[in-house]
Every structure is written in structure tokens, then in C-alpha cells.
Design a protein around this motif. Structure first.
Motif, PDB file in Angstrom:
ATOM      1  N   LEU A 189      -0.547 -43.270 -24.266  1.00  0.00           N
ATOM      2  CA  LEU A 189       0.341 -42.109 -24.264  1.00  0.00           C
ATOM      3  C   LEU A 189       1.142 -42.009 -25.561  1.00  0.00           C
ATOM      4  N   ILE A 190       1.685 -43.138 -26.006  1.00  0.00           N
ATOM      5  CA  ILE A 190       2.595 -43.153 -27.146  1.00  0.00           C
ATOM      6  C   ILE A 190       1.854 -43.230 -28.474  1.00  0.00           C
ATOM      7  N   ARG A 191       0.706 -43.927 -28.477  1.00  0.00           N
ATOM      8  CA  ARG A 191      -0.046 -44.093 -29.718  1.00  0.00           C
ATOM      9  C   ARG A 191      -1.491 -43.599 -29.557  1.00  0.00           C
ATOM     10  N   PRO A 192      -1.675 -42.311 -29.306  1.00  0.00           N
ATOM     11  CA  PRO A 192      -3.035 -41.776 -29.173  1.00  0.00           C
ATOM     12  C   PRO A 192      -3.826 -41.870 -30.474  1.00  0.00           C
ATOM     13  N   ASP A 193      -3.116 -42.056 -31.604  1.00  0.00           N
ATOM     14  CA  ASP A 193      -3.794 -42.238 -32.883  1.00  0.00           C
ATOM     15  C   ASP A 193      -4.496 -43.581 -32.975  1.00  0.00           C
ATOM     16  N   VAL A 194      -4.095 -44.543 -32.135  1.00  0.00           N
ATOM     17  CA  VAL A 194      -4.667 -45.889 -32.164  1.00  0.00           C
ATOM     18  C   VAL A 194      -5.582 -46.127 -30.956  1.00  0.00           C
ATOM     19  N   PHE A 195      -5.167 -45.681 -29.793  1.00  0.00           N
ATOM     20  CA  PHE A 195      -5.885 -46.021 -28.561  1.00  0.00           C
ATOM     21  C   PHE A 195      -6.683 -44.816 -28.082  1.00  0.00           C
ATOM     22  N   ARG A 196      -7.989 -44.908 -28.234  1.00  0.00           N
ATOM     23  CA  ARG A 196      -8.874 -43.757 -28.032  1.00  0.00           C
ATOM     24  C   ARG A 196      -9.340 -43.599 -26.594  1.00  0.00           C
ATOM     25  N   ALA A 197      -9.154 -44.620 -25.778  1.00  0.00           N
ATOM     26  CA  ALA A 197      -9.523 -44.562 -24.364  1.00  0.00           C
ATOM     27  C   ALA A 197      -8.735 -45.641 -23.636  1.00  0.00           C
ATOM     28  N   VAL A 198      -8.569 -45.460 -22.306  1.00  0.00           N
ATOM     29  CA  VAL A 198      -7.735 -46.395 -21.557  1.00  0.00           C
ATOM     30  C   VAL A 198      -8.350 -46.682 -20.196  1.00  0.00           C
ATOM     31  N   GLY A 199      -8.410 -47.973 -19.849  1.00  0.00           N
ATOM     32  CA  GLY A 199      -8.875 -48.410 -18.539  1.00  0.00           C
ATOM     33  C   GLY A 199      -7.733 -49.048 -17.772  1.00  0.00           C
ATOM     34  N   LEU A 200      -7.566 -48.654 -16.515  1.00  0.00           N
ATOM     35  CA  LEU A 200      -6.452 -49.103 -15.694  1.00  0.00           C
ATOM     36  C   LEU A 200      -6.983 -49.810 -14.453  1.00  0.00           C
ATOM     37  N   LEU A 201      -6.563 -51.044 -14.240  1.00  0.00           N
ATOM     38  CA  LEU A 201      -6.967 -51.821 -13.074  1.00  0.00           C
ATOM     39  C   LEU A 201      -5.754 -52.088 -12.197  1.00  0.00           C
ATOM     40  N   SER A 202      -5.862 -51.791 -10.927  1.00  0.00           N
ATOM     41  CA  SER A 202      -4.886 -52.065  -9.872  1.00  0.00           C
ATOM     42  C   SER A 202      -3.758 -51.049  -9.817  1.00  0.00           C
ATOM     43  N   VAL A 203      -3.027 -50.865 -10.908  1.00  0.00           N
ATOM     44  CA  VAL A 203      -1.839 -49.999 -10.887  1.00  0.00           C
ATOM     45  C   VAL A 203      -2.211 -48.618 -11.425  1.00  0.00           C
ATOM     46  N   PRO A 204      -2.193 -47.589 -10.590  1.00  0.00           N
ATOM     47  CA  PRO A 204      -2.532 -46.242 -11.047  1.00  0.00           C
ATOM     48  C   PRO A 204      -1.514 -45.721 -12.049  1.00  0.00           C
ATOM     49  N   TYR A 205      -1.960 -44.804 -12.879  1.00  0.00           N
ATOM     50  CA  TYR A 205      -1.036 -44.148 -13.794  1.00  0.00           C
ATOM     51  C   TYR A 205      -0.172 -43.159 -13.034  1.00  0.00           C
ATOM     52  N   ALA A 206       1.127 -43.292 -13.213  1.00  0.00           N
ATOM     53  CA  ALA A 206       2.089 -42.336 -12.655  1.00  0.00           C
ATOM     54  C   ALA A 206       3.045 -41.972 -13.776  1.00  0.00           C
ATOM     55  N   PRO A 207       3.103 -40.713 -14.194  1.00  0.00           N
ATOM     56  CA  PRO A 207       3.969 -40.343 -15.309  1.00  0.00           C
ATOM     57  C   PRO A 207       5.428 -40.677 -15.047  1.00  0.00           C
ATOM     58  N   ARG A 208       6.171 -40.880 -16.115  1.00  0.00           N
ATOM     59  CA  ARG A 208       7.598 -41.119 -16.024  1.00  0.00           C
ATOM     60  C   ARG A 208       8.246 -39.936 -15.302  1.00  0.00           C
ATOM     61  N   GLY A 209       9.202 -40.235 -14.427  1.00  0.00           N
ATOM     62  CA  GLY A 209       9.894 -39.188 -13.690  1.00  0.00           C
ATOM     63  C   GLY A 209      10.628 -39.777 -12.516  1.00  0.00           C
ATOM     64  N   GLY A 210      11.195 -38.908 -11.696  1.00  0.00           N
ATOM     65  CA  GLY A 210      11.873 -39.364 -10.496  1.00  0.00           C
ATOM     66  C   GLY A 210      13.207 -40.014 -10.781  1.00  0.00           C
ATOM     67  N   PRO A 211      13.755 -40.726  -9.788  1.00  0.00           N
ATOM     68  CA  PRO A 211      15.067 -41.360  -9.946  1.00  0.00           C
ATOM     69  C   PRO A 211      14.973 -42.615 -10.803  1.00  0.00           C
ATOM     70  N   ARG A 212      16.119 -43.154 -11.170  1.00  0.00           N
ATOM     71  CA  ARG A 212      16.163 -44.427 -11.892  1.00  0.00           C
ATOM     72  C   ARG A 212      15.415 -45.480 -11.066  1.00  0.00           C
ATOM     73  N   PRO A 213      14.507 -46.240 -11.705  1.00  0.00           N
ATOM     74  CA  PRO A 213      13.651 -47.148 -10.927  1.00  0.00           C
ATOM     75  C   PRO A 213      14.401 -48.138 -10.051  1.00  0.00           C
ATOM     76  N   THR A 214      15.458 -48.763 -10.555  1.00  0.00           N
ATOM     77  CA  THR A 214      16.133 -49.742  -9.711  1.00  0.00           C
ATOM     78  C   THR A 214      16.743 -49.104  -8.473  1.00  0.00           C
ATOM     79  N   GLU A 215      17.122 -47.833  -8.563  1.00  0.00           N
ATOM     80  CA  GLU A 215      17.620 -47.132  -7.381  1.00  0.00           C
ATOM     81  C   GLU A 215      16.490 -46.926  -6.375  1.00  0.00           C
ATOM     82  N   ALA A 216      15.318 -46.560  -6.881  1.00  0.00           N
ATOM     83  CA  ALA A 216      14.172 -46.356  -5.994  1.00  0.00           C
ATOM     84  C   ALA A 216      13.747 -47.663  -5.333  1.00  0.00           C
ATOM     85  N   PHE A 217      13.712 -48.741  -6.109  1.00  0.00           N
ATOM     86  CA  PHE A 217      13.315 -50.029  -5.548  1.00  0.00           C
ATOM     87  C   PHE A 217      14.356 -50.532  -4.561  1.00  0.00           C
ATOM     88  N   GLY A 218      15.623 -50.279  -4.852  1.00  0.00           N
ATOM     89  CA  GLY A 218      16.674 -50.678  -3.924  1.00  0.00           C
ATOM     90  C   GLY A 218      16.538 -49.996  -2.577  1.00  0.00           C
TER      91      GLY A 218
END
Length: 326
Positions: free
Chosen positions: A116-145
Motif C-alpha cells: 500500500l505504502i510502497r507500490p513503487d517497490v512491491f509489485r504484488a502481495v500474498g497474504l496468509l491467515s490475516v485478511p486485508y482490512a483497510p485502516r478505519g473504524g475506532p481506535r484499535p485498543t478501544e475495539a479490542f477492549g
């Protein structure tokens, strides 16, 4: 496969962390492999030779804070932006202009944000186990709490206070790792009435919920490799990743809701906690991963995908890589 049996090259390269330790095998287009918690480059031991045989330069790193890579003292040194910078520095240090990046567990969001941040360097991406979820929603520690209750605390909340989880883990690193690996494996997740190591009883520890014995994919020798690394380094560098979730949320504000457009791959397990929790993120892939070429849920597989199912994972990776533009 033992560590000694791998025909690999170990290297140290400069990065914003100071140094990154990496292991490489093969020649060809660069594939950068990023591990998760609590692991090391060794979690890719089955993929390195398979990718090399398929015609790729396979490189597995120790993420900063792990193994032989640098371990900065400040917790904020483990924020996502720093880890992305490490990945880009590794590509440059290897004399390459671009790479495919593949990550598992915490390595999955590190890989996703690298793309996401360096598309000039990383031409493709493989994700295992943890799906991609864009940044958003409440502050994470509040959600985890909010995921905890009166009697339990979500494990990521448990990890927040420096020193707290270390006091559970470090007196018996080998035993703790064995239990954690077993609990998240297919055997542990499929066991009747398995409590799962995702919550801590108030006043208790994660270890209270670990099953006995090793999972089928992990040998005593494999466990010795992991334990040896963490007995030397301690657990704080690894746990620091969890202690930066709010900083990441702040740092990545400009990427709120952002899609990753490069060609992508996702592989999860039907018994894998993060894959199950983030089912809605997988459903959103048409908009969040418009470049998705291949998506798979391995039936009966737990969390440690590339180690539990190495043959299937290797085929999925090499088939996907073969579809990418040169």
C-alpha cells in the motif's frame, strides 16, 4: 526439514532498524517472505526450496525485534511505517528494484502495508491467515477492549502493557511456544470445547488455555530452533508489534479505506482464528483487493498455514507467482 538440511545463505543487511537478518535461496525474481508472531525466518523453511526450484529468489527475513535482526529499545520503533521501511531497505540492499512480498500472521498486514505504502517497490502481495482490512473504524485498543468481558480480556489487550506478557512467557520460553503453537494449530482449534488462546481470564494467563503436546507439523528440532531464538532475544521485541496498533492507526490516517491494487493472493485456514474473525474483510475483497487473483480457504487447516500445509501452500504460491507479469 531441519535447519541444517536447508541449502540457504544467511546475510545481514542495513536497514532503518540497524540490521535485518535474512535467509535466501535461489535466483530469479525476488519474493520477500515476512513471518508473524512468535516465529522467525524459519517459518518459511518449506517455502524457500520450493520457490527456489520454481525459479525465484526466495528471501525470508527476521522482522526487527526477532532473531538476528536489530532490536531497537523504543516501543515506537516497531510501528508499521518502520517495518515497511525495513522491507523496502532489504529489497534495495539485495540490489533489486522490486519484489513480491508475502506475509503470514503479523507478516500479512506488514506485507499489505508494504504494498500500500510502497507500490513503487512491491509489485504484488500474498497474504496468509490475516485478511486485508483497510485502516478505519475506532481506535484499535478501544475495539479490542470491547472484545473482553467482565471475566476475560482479549489477548491483544493482554499484550499491551510492557512486561506483563513477558512475565508469563520468558521463564519457560520453550514450553510457552509449544503450547501456543499447539493451541492455534488445527488439532488445538478442532478439539471439543477447546477454549482457544484468544482471551485471558482475569488474573490468569494465556498459558492456562494451552493444550499439551506438540502439533503434528512441529518437531522437537523445529521447536528447538524457535525456542533458541527467543531464549536469546526475549519476547519484548516481538510483543512490541502489538503495542503499536494505535500508533499505526494514527500514522496511516491518509490511507483510511484504501484499496491495494497490485495483484494479490489470500490463503486462510477454515480453523484459523484471524481468517474466521475477519470474514467480512474477505467478503469486501472485490473493493479492497481489486487485483486479487487467487483466494483460498484450506479445509481443516489451523493458523500456521505454510507449516501445517506446506505442499498445498507451495503450489498455491508458485501457481500464483507464475501468473504475475514479469
Amino acid at each position: 526439514m531441519s535447519q541444517q538440511a536447508l541449502d540457504v545463505t544467511h546475510r545481514l543487511v542495513s536497514s532503518p532498524a540497524g540490521r535485518i537478518h535474512l535467509v535466501e535461496q535461489g535466483t530469479g525474481p525476488l519474493v520477500l517472505l515476512v513471518h508473524g508472531f512468535p516465529e522467525s525466518w524459519y517459518s518459511w523453511r518449506h517455502q524457500l526450496p520450493a520457490l527456489a526450484e520454481a525459479g525465484y529468489r526466495a528471501v525470508a527475513i527476521d522482522v526487527r525485534g526477532y532473531g538476528r535482526s536489530s532490536r531497537p529499545s523504543g516501543i515506537d520503533a516497531y510501528r508499521m511505517l518502520e517495518l515497511v521501511a525495513d522491507n523496502a531497505a532489504v529489497v534495495e540492499a539485495l540490489g533489486e528494484e522490486s519484489a513480491v512480498v508475502v506475509g503470514h500472521d503479523w507478516g500479512s498486514p506488514i506485507a499489505a502495508n508494504s504494498a500500500l505504502i510502497r507500490p513503487d517497490v512491491f509489485r504484488a502481495v500474498g497474504l496468509l491467515s490475516v485478511p486485508y482490512a483497510p485502516r478505519g473504524g475506532p481506535r484499535p485498543t478501544e475495539a479490542f477492549g470491547a472484545l473482553g468481558g467482565e471475566d476475560e480480556e482479549f489477548y491483544i489487550s493482554y499484550f499491551q502493557e510492557p512486561g506483563r506478557a513477558e512475565r508469563e512467557m520468558e521463564p519457560d520460553v520453550r514450553g510457552w511456544l509449544a503450547g501456543f503453537y499447539a493451541a492455534l494449530s488445527s488439532e488445538g482449534m478442532a478439539a471439543p470445547d477447546a477454549p482457544g488462546p484468544f482471551a485471558v481470564s482475569r488474573g490468569g494467563t494465556l498459558r492456562d488455555r494451552f493444550p499439551a503436546g506438540l502439533p503434528a507439523w512441529l518437531s522437537e528440532d523445529d521447536l528447538d530452533v524457535y525456542a533458541g531464538e527467543f531464549e536469546r532475544t526475549g519476547m519484548s521485541g516481538a510483543l512490541a508489534r502489538y503495542r503499536n496498533v494505535d500508533r499505526d492507526w494514527e500514522d496511516l490516517a491518509e490511507f483510511d479505506g484504501a484499496a491495494i491494487t497490485q495483484p494479490s493472493l489470500f490463503v486462510g485456514g477454515s480453523l484459523d482464528g484471524p481468517t474466521l474473525w475477519l470474514a467480512d474483510a474477505i467478503k469486501a475483497y472485490p473493493s479492497t483487493l481489486p487485483g486479487l487473483l487467487s483466494s483460498h480457504i484450506l479445509d481443516g487447516c489451523g493458523h500456521w498455514i505454510q507449516q501445517e500445509r506446506p505442499t498445498e501452500t507451495n503450489k498455491l504460491l508458485t501457481d500464483w507467482l507464475a501468473t504475475l507479469p514479469a
